[in-house]
Design an enzyme around this catalytic site. Structure first.
Site, PDB file in Angstrom:
ATOM      1  N   SER A 128      31.186  11.782   6.040  1.00 40.67           N
ATOM      2  CA  SER A 128      30.861  12.574   7.132  1.00 40.67           C
ATOM      3  C   SER A 128      31.819  12.554   8.332  1.00 40.67           C
ATOM      4  O   SER A 128      32.454  11.287   8.499  1.00 40.67           O
ATOM      5  CB  SER A 128      29.526  12.132   8.001  1.00 40.67           C
ATOM      6  OG  SER A 128      28.263  12.254   7.143  1.00 40.67           O
ATOM      7  N   THR A 140      20.229   5.929  -0.030  1.00 41.09           N
ATOM      8  CA  THR A 140      19.542   6.129   0.955  1.00 41.09           C
ATOM      9  C   THR A 140      18.184   6.631   0.324  1.00 41.09           C
ATOM     10  O   THR A 140      17.191   6.262   0.654  1.00 41.09           O
ATOM     11  CB  THR A 140      20.010   7.234   1.819  1.00 41.09           C
ATOM     12  OG1 THR A 140      21.423   7.061   2.545  1.00 41.09           O
ATOM     13  CG2 THR A 140      19.252   7.801   2.722  1.00 41.09           C
ATOM     14  N   ASN A 148      24.016  10.879   8.534  1.00 43.17           N
ATOM     15  CA  ASN A 148      25.427  10.961   8.359  1.00 43.17           C
ATOM     16  C   ASN A 148      25.829  10.159   7.288  1.00 43.17           C
ATOM     17  O   ASN A 148      26.187   8.933   7.633  1.00 43.17           O
ATOM     18  CB  ASN A 148      25.954  10.933   9.678  1.00 43.17           C
ATOM     19  CG  ASN A 148      25.811  12.146  10.651  1.00 43.17           C
ATOM     20  OD1 ASN A 148      26.219  13.116  10.476  1.00 43.17           O
ATOM     21  ND2 ASN A 148      25.098  11.745  11.523  1.00 43.17           N
ATOM     22  N   GLU A 149      25.942  10.352   6.143  1.00 41.42           N
ATOM     23  CA  GLU A 149      26.324   9.518   5.015  1.00 41.42           C
ATOM     24  C   GLU A 149      27.500   9.195   4.990  1.00 41.42           C
ATOM     25  O   GLU A 149      28.571   9.955   5.643  1.00 41.42           O
ATOM     26  CB  GLU A 149      25.542  10.274   3.735  1.00 41.42           C
ATOM     27  CG  GLU A 149      24.245  10.706   3.615  1.00 41.42           C
ATOM     28  CD  GLU A 149      23.484   9.305   3.346  1.00 41.42           C
ATOM     29  OE1 GLU A 149      23.921   8.083   3.510  1.00 41.42           O
ATOM     30  OE2 GLU A 149      22.099   9.079   2.886  1.00 41.42           O
ATOM     31  N   PRO A 150      27.941   8.277   4.162  1.00 37.47           N
ATOM     32  CA  PRO A 150      29.459   8.059   4.009  1.00 37.47           C
ATOM     33  C   PRO A 150      30.579   9.153   3.544  1.00 37.47           C
ATOM     34  O   PRO A 150      29.873   9.946   2.907  1.00 37.47           O
ATOM     35  CB  PRO A 150      29.574   7.089   2.690  1.00 37.47           C
ATOM     36  CG  PRO A 150      28.206   6.502   2.892  1.00 37.47           C
ATOM     37  CD  PRO A 150      27.326   7.295   3.694  1.00 37.47           C
TER      38      PRO A 150
END
Length: 645
Positions: free
Chosen positions: A167, A182, A163-165
Site C-alpha cells: 500500500s 489476512t 492496507n496490505e503490504p
C-alpha cells in the site's frame, strides 16, 4: 503500568512512542479515559469530536470502558462523529462478521450517539459505484473537520485498516484485495477460509496519517514480531504500519507479550545498563551464542565485550566463569525423568525425586493439546509409573467440520437400524441436522444437536489418544468448561462455574504435578482463558494439603515455544517416542488433513510439533549440550512468586 521510556539509547531502536502494560485491560482503560477527556473538552467548547474507529478483538475493551463511562459517569456521545476504518466487501450489515454489526453490539447500541453521526464503509454497494462511494467517504471526513483520534489494530502482515503490504503512503479510501495471510487469519471468524471475502473497503494510509492523534493497540505474543518490525524497522510499503513512524503524535499500546521482541525487553543490554541477575545473565549468554553461532564454552572475553556485553564481563567475568555457570544451568534443565527420578540426588534436577510415583494432572485446553504439545512427556510419565490424569478443558466442538459431524450422525443412524435398536430418534436428529445445514450461513451458530455430536467426535478422539498412551477411562476427564460453549469463535469471559469445575478436579486428584498450557499465542484466546482457570483455581487451593507439595509446569502449544533462556525443564524425546507421539496425535482424525482453524501455519499439527521439538533439541545441541532427536520444554509457575507468564 509501565513508563514511557525516552532515553537516547532507546530512541536508537524505537522510532514510535511505545507504552507497555501488564494487561490489555490497563491500557484499554487509559485509552478510553483519553478519548473521554477529549470528548468532554470539546463539549465544554461546544464543538464536536471526530473518532476513527477500529474493529476486532483488540479495541473491544476500549469500547467496553467507554460504555462503562457512559453508564456510570454520564459520559455523553452527543457531540461525537465516527468513521470506521474498513469493512469486508461484499458484506451484508446483518451478517455475523459485519463490522456494522460489530460496532452496534460492542459500542453504538449502548451509548447516546446520534446514528446519523456514525459512518461505516458500506459492503453492499454495487461494484461500479465503489470508487465514487470511497471519494464521498473521504469528503465526509474532510467536511467533519478531519479525524481527531484514530484507533488502530495491526495485522500479522503489518496492515493497518486493510492496507496490505504494498500500500502506498499516499493511498486513500478504496477497494482493496485482501492478502492471503489476512484471509487465513480471518478464517476463524468465517469458519473456513473459503467463506472469507476477497475484498474490503478501507481508509488509506494517507487518510489514517491525516488524523491528529493515532493510537495503535496490539496484544499477545502473536503480534510481537510485527510490532518489533513496525517500531524498530525501516519505513517500507512492505509493512504499512511502519508509515506511523512519520506521524508526529502516534503512541503504540502493548501488553508484555506483544512487546517481547522489542530490543529493550529481548536484549536490554543493548539499550542501557541492566541488573545482571541469574536470568539476565543466562539470557545474554544464550543470545551471544546464537548471534556468533558458538557453543557456550567457546565464548571469549572479546566475544562479550565486542557485542555489547562488556558490562557483564566486568561484573561477573572472566568469560570462563560465566560460561561454566551458564553451561551447568542449561545442562541441569535436561531430564529424562519429568516426574522426578526415584532414589536419586535431585539437587540439580528440575523435579524432586519424592514422592514417587506422583499423581499428575495434565490440563489440555482443546482435546488434542496434550499430545501435540507434550505428548512425549505424557508418554514418559505413564511409562515411568506415575498416576497420570488428563483433563480436557473444552469440548473443541467448533473445530469439527460439518461434513465430519454428518458422517458420524449417519453412522449412528445406520448402526441403530442394523442392530434393530430404537433408531427413530437417531433418524430424527440426523434429518434435523441435514435441514439445518441446508440453510446454514458462515458464522451461524450450530443447533445444539450438531454441537453435541461435534463435541462427541472430539471426545472419542481424545479418549482414543489417551488410551493409546496407556490411560484408563477413570483417569480421563472431560470438563466442557461453560465459557467455551457459545457455538461461536468468540467465547465468554472466564466465569465462576469454570473455576469451580477446575478446582473440584484439582481437589479430587490432589496432584503432585500439574501441567497446563502457557501458550498465549493461541490466536483464539482459548488457551489464555483455560490457563487463567487453572491458575485461579490453584491460588484458591492454597489451604489444601496437596497444594504445598505440587509443582506446576507450563508447556506451550502449536503456535509458540519457550525461548531457550526461559526453559526450566527440557525432556528429551527419543526417535521411538517421537513416533509414538505422532501416532497419538493421529488419533485426532477430525483435526488432520483439513482442519477448520489451521491458523497462519499450513503445516499439520503433528508436523508443527515435531519441527518445534527437533528445533529445540538443535538449539540445545548448538549451545554445546548432548545431541537429542527432540526436546519438549517447560517453565515452572509458582503462585505469588512467578505470576507473569
Amino acid at each position: 503500568m509501565s513508563e514511557l521510556l525516552a532515553n537516547r539509547e532507546l530512541q536508537q531502536y524505537e522510532k514510535i512512542a511505545t507504552r507497555v502494560f501488564n494487561k490489555p485491560e490497563e491500557s484499554s482503560e487509559l485509552i478510553a479515559r483519553e478519548i473521554a477527556d477529549m470528548i468532554k473538552k470539546r463539549q465544554q467548547e461546544d464543538r464536536h469530536i471526530v473518532l476513527g474507529l477500529a474493529t476486532g478483538s483488540t479495541p473491544k475493551e476500549v469500547y467496553a470502558e467507554l460504555i462503562k463511562l457512559h453508564k456510570e459517569e454520564g459520559l455523553s456521545f452527543s457531540n461525537v462523529i465516527t468513521f470506521n476504518l474498513d469493512e469486508y466487501y461484499p458484506m451484508d450489515p446483518g451478517q455475523a462478521q459485519s463490522y456494522v454489526r460489530f460496532m452496534d453490539e460492542k459500542l453504538f447500541d449502548h451509548i447516546d450517539i446520534d446514528k446519523n453521526n456514525v459512518h461505516i464503509p458500506d459492503g453492499t454497494i454495487d461494484r461500479e459505484d465503489v470508487f465514487d462511494y470511497c471519494q464521498e467517504y473521504e469528503k465526509k471526513i474532510r467536511e467533519a473537520g478531519g479525524i481527531d483520534i484514530q484507533l488502530l489494530g495491526i495485522g500479522r502482515t503489518g496492515h493497518i485498516g486493510f492496507n496490505e503490504p504494498g500500500s502506498s503512503r499516499e493511498s486513500h479510501t478504496r477497494l482493496v484485495t485482501l492478502d492471503k495471510a489476512t484471509r487465513i487469519d480471518a478464517a476463524s471468524d468465517f469458519f473456513e477460509e473459503r467463506f472469507v471475502p476477497r475484498n474490503a473497503i478501507t481508509m488509506g494510509v494517507a487518510t489514517i496519517l491525516d488524523a491528529r492523534r493515532i493510537i495503535l493497540m496490539a496484544y499477545g505474543a502473536g503480534k510481537a514480531s510485527i510490532i518489533q518490525r513496525t517500531v524498530e524497522g525501516d519505513v517500507s510499503e512492505s509493512v504499512p504500519a511502519t508509515f506511523l513512524q512519520d506521524h508526529p503524535n502516534t503512541t503504540i499500546f502493548l501488553d508484555k507479550s506483544a512487546s517481547s521482541e522489542l530490543t529493550r525487553f529481548k536484549n536490554p543490554w543493548l539499550v542501557g545498563s541492566v541488573d545482571w541477575d541469574d536470568r539476565m545473565i543466562r539470557s545474554g549468554v544464550v543470545w551471544l551464542c546464537q548471534k556468533l553461532d558458538k557453543p557456550i564454552l567457546k565464548l571469549t572475553d572479546e566475544d562479550y565485550t565486542e557485542n555489547g556485553l562488556g558490562e557483564l564481563v566486568t561484573e561477573h567475568g572472566p568469560a570462563y566463569n560465566i560460561n561454566i555457570k551458564i553451561f551447568n544451568e542449561v545442562q541441569h534443565t535436561i531430564t529424562g525423568w519429568p516426574g522426578g527420578k526415584p532414589n536419586a540426588d535431585d539437587s540439580n534436577r528440575p523435579e524432586r525425586a519424592a514422592p514417587f510415583p506422583k499423581r499428575v494432572l495434565v490440563f489440555s485446553p482443546h482435546p488434542d493439546d496434550d499430545v501435540i504439545s507434550m505428548g512425549g512427556t505424557f508418554l514418559r510419565l505413564i511409562d515411568q509409573g506415575h498416576e497420570v490424569h488428563v483433563a480436557y478443558q473444552t469440548s473443541g466442538n467448533i473445530a469439527v467440520l460439518d461434513e465430519d459431524a454428518v458422517r458420524f450422525a449417519d453412522f449412528v443412524r445406520v448402526y441403530a437400524k442394523e442392530f434393530d435398536l430404537k433408531g427413530e430418534e437417531a433418524e430424527k436428529i440426523f434429518r434435523k441436522i441435514q435441514d439445518f445445514l441446508k440453510t446454514k450461513r458462515p458464522g451461524d451458530v450450530d443447533i445444539p444437536e450438531l454441537r453435541q455430536i461435534k463435541g462427541l467426535v472430539r471426545q472419542a478422539e481424545a479418549r482414543a489418544a489417551a488410551h493409546f498412551c496407556g490411560l484408563p477411562d477413570e483417569q480421563i476427564h472431560f470438563q466442557n468448561l461453560p465459557f467455551y460453549e457459545t457455538g461461536q469463535v468468540q467465547k465468554s469471559p472466564l466465569g465462576e462455574d469454570d473455576i469451580a469445575l477446575t478446582k473440584a478436579l484439582l481437589d479430587k486428584v490432589k496432584p503432585h504435578q500439574v501441567y497446563a498450557a502457557g501458550d498465549l499465542a493461541d490466536p483464539h484466546g482459548t488457551h489464555k482463558v483455560c490457563l487463567d482457570a487453572v491458575m485461579e483455581s490453584i491460588r484458591r487451593s492454597s489451604d489444601k494439603s496437596w497444594y504445598k507439595d505440587c509443582f506446576v509446569w507450563l508447556y506451550r502449544g502449536a503456535w509458540h515455544e519457550w525461548d531457550i533462556d526461559q526453559i526450566e525443564m527440557a525432556v528429551p524425546i527419543s526417535p521411538d517416542e517421537l513416533a509414538r507421539k505422532r501416532r497419538a496425535i493421529f488419533k485426532h482424525q477430525s483435526q488432520k488433513d483439513n482442519v477448520a482453524f489451521p491458523g497462519s501455519d499450513k503445516r499439520e499439527f503433528w508436523q508443527r510439533a515435531e519441527d518445534r521439538n527437533r528445533g529445540t533439541a538443535e538449539l540445545y545441541d548448538k549451545l554445546g549440550m548432548a545431541e537429542y532427536e527432540a526436546i519438549e520444554a517447560f517453565v515452572r509457575w509458582i503462585p505469588g512468586i512467578k505470576e507473569i507468564v
